[in-house]
Enzyme design. Sequence first.
Site, PDB file in Angstrom:
ATOM      1  N   LYS A 114       0.856  -1.186   0.000  1.00  0.00           N
ATOM      2  CA  LYS A 114       0.000   0.000   0.000  1.00  0.00           C
ATOM      3  C   LYS A 114       0.886   1.228   0.000  1.00  0.00           C
ATOM      4  CE  LYS A 114      -4.454   0.927   0.182  1.00  0.00           C
ATOM      5  NZ  LYS A 114      -5.554   0.112  -0.347  1.00  0.00           N
TER       6      LYS A 114
HETATM    7  P1  NAD Z   1     -12.941   7.753  -2.987  1.00  0.00           P
HETATM    8  O1  NAD Z   1     -11.950   8.795  -2.723  1.00  0.00           O
HETATM    9  O2  NAD Z   1     -13.400   7.508  -4.370  1.00  0.00           O
HETATM   10  O3  NAD Z   1     -14.263   8.044  -2.108  1.00  0.00           O
HETATM   11  C1  NAD Z   1     -14.210   8.205  -0.724  1.00  0.00           C
HETATM   12  C2  NAD Z   1     -15.569   8.680  -0.246  1.00  0.00           C
HETATM   13  O4  NAD Z   1     -15.550   8.739   1.185  1.00  0.00           O
HETATM   14  C3  NAD Z   1     -15.937  10.082  -0.734  1.00  0.00           C
HETATM   15  O5  NAD Z   1     -17.319  10.138  -1.025  1.00  0.00           O
HETATM   16  C4  NAD Z   1     -15.619  10.944   0.494  1.00  0.00           C
HETATM   17  O6  NAD Z   1     -16.365  12.161   0.507  1.00  0.00           O
HETATM   18  C5  NAD Z   1     -16.046  10.002   1.589  1.00  0.00           C
HETATM   19  N1  NAD Z   1     -15.497  10.357   2.901  1.00  0.00           N
HETATM   20  C6  NAD Z   1     -14.247  10.768   3.199  1.00  0.00           C
HETATM   21  N2  NAD Z   1     -14.158  11.045   4.517  1.00  0.00           N
HETATM   22  C7  NAD Z   1     -15.376  10.781   5.030  1.00  0.00           C
HETATM   23  C8  NAD Z   1     -15.919  10.896   6.329  1.00  0.00           C
HETATM   24  N3  NAD Z   1     -15.171  11.317   7.352  1.00  0.00           N
HETATM   25  N4  NAD Z   1     -17.210  10.562   6.508  1.00  0.00           N
HETATM   26  C9  NAD Z   1     -17.977  10.149   5.480  1.00  0.00           C
HETATM   27  N5  NAD Z   1     -17.512  10.021   4.222  1.00  0.00           N
HETATM   28  C10 NAD Z   1     -16.229  10.346   4.017  1.00  0.00           C
HETATM   29  O7  NAD Z   1     -12.358   6.429  -2.317  1.00  0.00           O
HETATM   30  P2  NAD Z   1     -12.736   4.914  -2.659  1.00  0.00           P
HETATM   31  O8  NAD Z   1     -11.810   4.437  -3.699  1.00  0.00           O
HETATM   32  O9  NAD Z   1     -14.205   4.792  -2.842  1.00  0.00           O
HETATM   33  O10 NAD Z   1     -12.296   4.196  -1.306  1.00  0.00           O
HETATM   34  C11 NAD Z   1     -13.167   4.134  -0.191  1.00  0.00           C
HETATM   35  C12 NAD Z   1     -12.726   3.002   0.718  1.00  0.00           C
HETATM   36  O11 NAD Z   1     -12.737   1.766  -0.010  1.00  0.00           O
HETATM   37  C13 NAD Z   1     -11.319   3.141   1.284  1.00  0.00           C
HETATM   38  O12 NAD Z   1     -11.298   2.587   2.578  1.00  0.00           O
HETATM   39  C14 NAD Z   1     -10.491   2.268   0.352  1.00  0.00           C
HETATM   40  O13 NAD Z   1      -9.308   1.817   0.968  1.00  0.00           O
HETATM   41  C15 NAD Z   1     -11.460   1.150   0.090  1.00  0.00           C
HETATM   42  N6  NAD Z   1     -11.182   0.390  -1.141  1.00  0.00           N
HETATM   43  C16 NAD Z   1     -11.138   1.012  -2.358  1.00  0.00           C
HETATM   44  C17 NAD Z   1     -10.904   0.242  -3.508  1.00  0.00           C
HETATM   45  C18 NAD Z   1     -10.923   0.843  -4.894  1.00  0.00           C
HETATM   46  O14 NAD Z   1     -10.850   0.085  -5.877  1.00  0.00           O
HETATM   47  N7  NAD Z   1     -11.058   2.142  -5.061  1.00  0.00           N
HETATM   48  C19 NAD Z   1     -10.665  -1.128  -3.393  1.00  0.00           C
HETATM   49  C20 NAD Z   1     -10.731  -1.744  -2.134  1.00  0.00           C
HETATM   50  C21 NAD Z   1     -10.986  -0.953  -1.017  1.00  0.00           C
END
Ligand code: NAD
Length: 421
Positions: A114
């Site tokens: 990561k």
């Molecule tokens: P992203 O940046 O696309 O979206 C994140 C979202 O979370 C946004 O809507 C943001 O406004 C919201 N957010 C941030 N802080 C917040 C808070 N304090 N309260 C409420 N909402 C909040 O990110 P993503 O890619 O969707 O990732 C989200 C989660 O999923 C992370 O934990 C990431 O590690 C995990 N994840 C992502 C992927 C991927 O393919 N993108 C894969 C596996 C896991």
Amino acid sequence: MPITRTLKELDLLSAHEAVNYQFDRAADVLALPDAERTILKSPFRELSVELPIKMDGGGWRVFNGYRVQHDNTRGPCKGGLRYHPSVSPDEVRALAALMTWKTALVDVPFGGAKGGITCEPQRMSSDERQRLTRSFVRAIGDIIGPSRDIPAPDMNTNAQTMAWIMDEYSSGHGYSPAVVTGKPLHLNGSLGREDATGRGAALLTRAACADLGIELKGARVVIQGFGNVGGHAARLLHEAGAKIIAVGDATSSVFSAAGLDVPALRAFHAEHGLVQGFPGVEPLKPAALLRTPCDILVPAALGGVIDAPVAAQLDTRLVVEGANAPVTAGGAQVLQQRGIPTLPDILANAGGVVVSYFEWTQNLTEFRWKKIASTPNWKKPAARLHRTTATARRHDVDWRTAAYILAIDRVAQAARLRWMS
Ligand code: NAD
């Protein structure tokens, strides 16, 4: 003799300690020897870099970036890159370890890594984010590569960020699309990668509902996070007939007892960048979102949001970890005691890394698939859940511990064959 910890002690574990706490619970079931535990728990390489960036106003700022490579026994390291103020060495270490167990659980030939940069990307221009990204790639360029370590998007990084990474890396190493996944389609990306994590989470939710006897059609769903994972999960669960009654992002949350118009909300969010101001809904206080009575709760934003006190107040029948590590060790214990099943992150959000594997394969073979036979289909996530459920029943443990048992066993077997023999 296992050490018993209070809920408060469990909640106070650092992110990496919490992953290792879960590791040990599964390792106990596997009767893993101490030496193997020590080796498998700690990352084999950590790089911290200083990134001086010239800002648009002419001044300089220094950012801190990290890449942690946890394990490469089963293949090159794989894991996302996160831009967020909360990024710390411990958080990146924890997320890297989760990737090792996730890639092993879904059996793609990768290890775990990561990366992260401590920054507030929303307060930076696109040019500043580009300079930061390119500077990071130059700083970690020696330890990444198509057969070493392959980054991907995570919070606040996207296909454009991956395009910059590919371009910067290629300028020093020759054209190398396989150095990164989650790229734009026009730049050797893969069909199905953009929504793969949300799709996987939605498919797993469907399988879990079938297992638990929850009718998905009409089920009330609450989602925290409306980005890549939460936004696509909302869309696909809505299409499957669930009623998305509340969603929240970093700035606000919205609620509708009748169910939100998800396509309209997504269009509004795409235009304004937030859910606040969407017409015809009730605003919710941030603290109220997770506690909203529902059938399915999908935390899909930050880690650590469901600790023991929050878990004690949840009014839901199923938690689906769209985010990485949204439930603390204390929260997990409370949910288990309350009989609220939790689809763990390494299972629920693994769709992204599965399609990343397909993207990497296409890049290495210099061949583009016209159809995504690869898109995680209904059968595969369901089969994964069934295997996890069978393991859980065999050992009388929860889904999370069962998922870790399957994953750790795979990595340990590979390590014994490869270098522990
Ligand atoms: P992203 O940046 O696309 O979206 C994140 C979202 O979370 C946004 O809507 C943001 O406004 C919201 N957010 C941030 N802080 C917040 C808070 N304090 N309260 C409420 N909402 C909040 O990110 P993503 O890619 O969707 O990732 C989200 C989660 O999923 C992370 O934990 C990431 O590690 C995990 N994840 C992502 C992927 C991927 O393919 N993108 C894969 C596996 C896991």
